[in-house]
Design a protein around this motif. Structure first.
Motif: not given
Length: 429
Positions: A167, A227, A230-231, A236-237, A240, A245, A248-249, A264
């Motif tokens: 982040t 995004l 994996e939201w 992973t995302f 956060y 998010r 990182p995506a 990630i």
């Protein structure tokens, strides 16, 4: 082999027991092919000397061994012999004329140094100010990761790669930008430097247009798809807050086709995200770049062929330019050869590693063939036969396109038949 020998020296290793030859060769091959897969932990296993050897290998592998040798010869003698020009032309890109080799060579080295120094300065300053690194450690870490980013190597001096900076935009964005610039390719950057952006896209060549458009589509398209997929994944995302998010995506989308860092845990990705990631790695970066894969222009050229066939058009075209049939055949050959390499390696690794599921094996092989360097975490557990296989795949993924391009550029005689067979249309589909 020289790099493997240097890494085998006691001064390169932190542990007195030594390192097995297959692991030193694996590390050397991964660095020279600018992949980034590792069988031993880089920050804990190698000393500063070992890390310096890896850095040198990444720089040589990314810039090109013949390009580096030609530049050193240019510095010493201030001129290039015809043989050096021909080999440098083949390594940079066959489309570069012999008359431009000298200027392109200088530009390639200068551009590499500028991007790497700028990236290293930002990283070092951030590590020193925000993370408490001393001036020497911050400078070394900044330099190492800037070289790894621009040359799309993926080696990191942290056991979790870039997860600790997921982040932090002052770390993630320079690494991502360095990888994207290295993945564009010298022909594109050189053309943009000569034909100013103020002249607009009309002054650019078809190759530059396709590379820039394809890179933008894959970068932002991959960002959006990952995004969405994996939201809500807590591995992973999803770990956060929602506003954290996006970075990182974006980082993951940028490095999947290029540098191979990860912010990630790749092993926690959903299966559909792994499939998308493998597709992005397979496509790779721009031609004559430090990235691997079949290359962006190859992929989009084939997409244009499919689109033309769907619309029933006689010729495939892009940006109001017709694509010649020989180029289409070359693109199809590159894609199918890459695919054949991957399929053969996956089948072999399945025999070598019966306890590992298919998805991680496929991801590992695609990552090696595309010289990306991301892994779901199985690299450390691979047996010796699989390690040797990955060495061959990494080497082939890096050297194969160069050999193919060289054979096309250097061949002076085309096989010509004095007759043509009768035409017959088989059933398709």
């Amino acid at each position: 082999m020289i790099a493997a020998g240097l890494l085998a020296l006691p001064i390169a290793q932190t542990e007195p027991g030594g390192t097995r030859f297959v692991d030193t060769l694996f590390t050397a091959a991964s660095a020279i092919s600018v992949t980034g897969l590792i069988t031993v932990d880089t920050p804990t296993h190698w000393t500063g000397f070992g890390e310096a050897v890896i850095l040198g290998c990444m720089q040589l592998g990314g810039l090109g061994i013949m390009t580096t040798a030609a530049f050193l010869g240019l510095l010493v003698s201030r001129r290039l012999r015809l043989r050096s020009k021909l080999m440098t032309q083949a390594e940079l890109h066959p489309s570069i004329s012999l008359g431009d080799v000298k200027s392109v060579l200088r530009f390639a080295v200068l551009f590499t140094l500028i991007v790497e120094v700028a990236t290293a300065a930002v990283l070092a300053l951030r590590l020193h100010v925000a993370y408490g690194f001393g001036p020497g450690a911050a400078t070394w870490h900044g330099a190492f990761h800037s070289v790894a980013a621009f040359n799309n190597a993926g080696f990191a001096l942290y056991s979790d790669s870039a997860i600790g900076f997921a982040t932090d935009p002052w770390i993630s964005l320079p690494l991502a930008l360095g990888g994207v610039l290295g993945g564009l390719g010298i022909p594109v950057v050189y053309e943009l430097s000569r034909r100013s952006l103020r002249k607009g896209p009309r002054a650019w060549s078809l190759h530059t247009k396709m590379t820039l458009a394809g890179t933008a589509v894959l970068l932002f398209g991959g960002w959006l798809v990952l995004l969405v997929l994996e939201w809500g994944n807590p591995g992973t995302f999803g770990q956060y807050p929602w506003q954290d998010r996006f970075l990182p995506a974006f980082f993951q989308s940028a490095v999947l086709r290029t540098s191979g860092f990860n912010s990630i845990d790749v092993g926690q990705l959903n299966d559909d995200s792994l499939l998308v990631s493998m597709a992005l790695m397979f496509i790779g970066g721009g031609s004559a770049s430090t990235a691997g894969g079949i290359k962006v222009t190859t992929f989009f050229l084939l997409m244009m062929v499919i689109w033309a066939e769907i619309r029933g058009e006689r010729d495939a075209s892009a940006f109001r330019r017709r694509l010649p049939t020989p180029v289409v055949r070359e693109a199809l050959t590159v894609a199918l050869v890459y695919l054949a390499l991957i399929v053969a390696a996956v089948l072999l690794m399945q025999r070598f590693e019966p306890d590992i599921m298919l998805a991680p094996i496929m991801f590992e092989v695609v990552s090696a063939a595309a010289t990306v360097g991301q892994s779901t975490g199985i690299t450390y557990d691979l047996g010796d036969p699989s390690k040797w296989l990955i060495i061959v795949v990494m080497y082939g993924g890096r050297i194969g396109p160069v050999l193919f391009a060289t054979s096309l550029a250097m061949s002076t005689r085309k096989r010509k038949r004095l007759f043509r067979y009768p035409e017959t249309r088989p059933l398709v589909g």
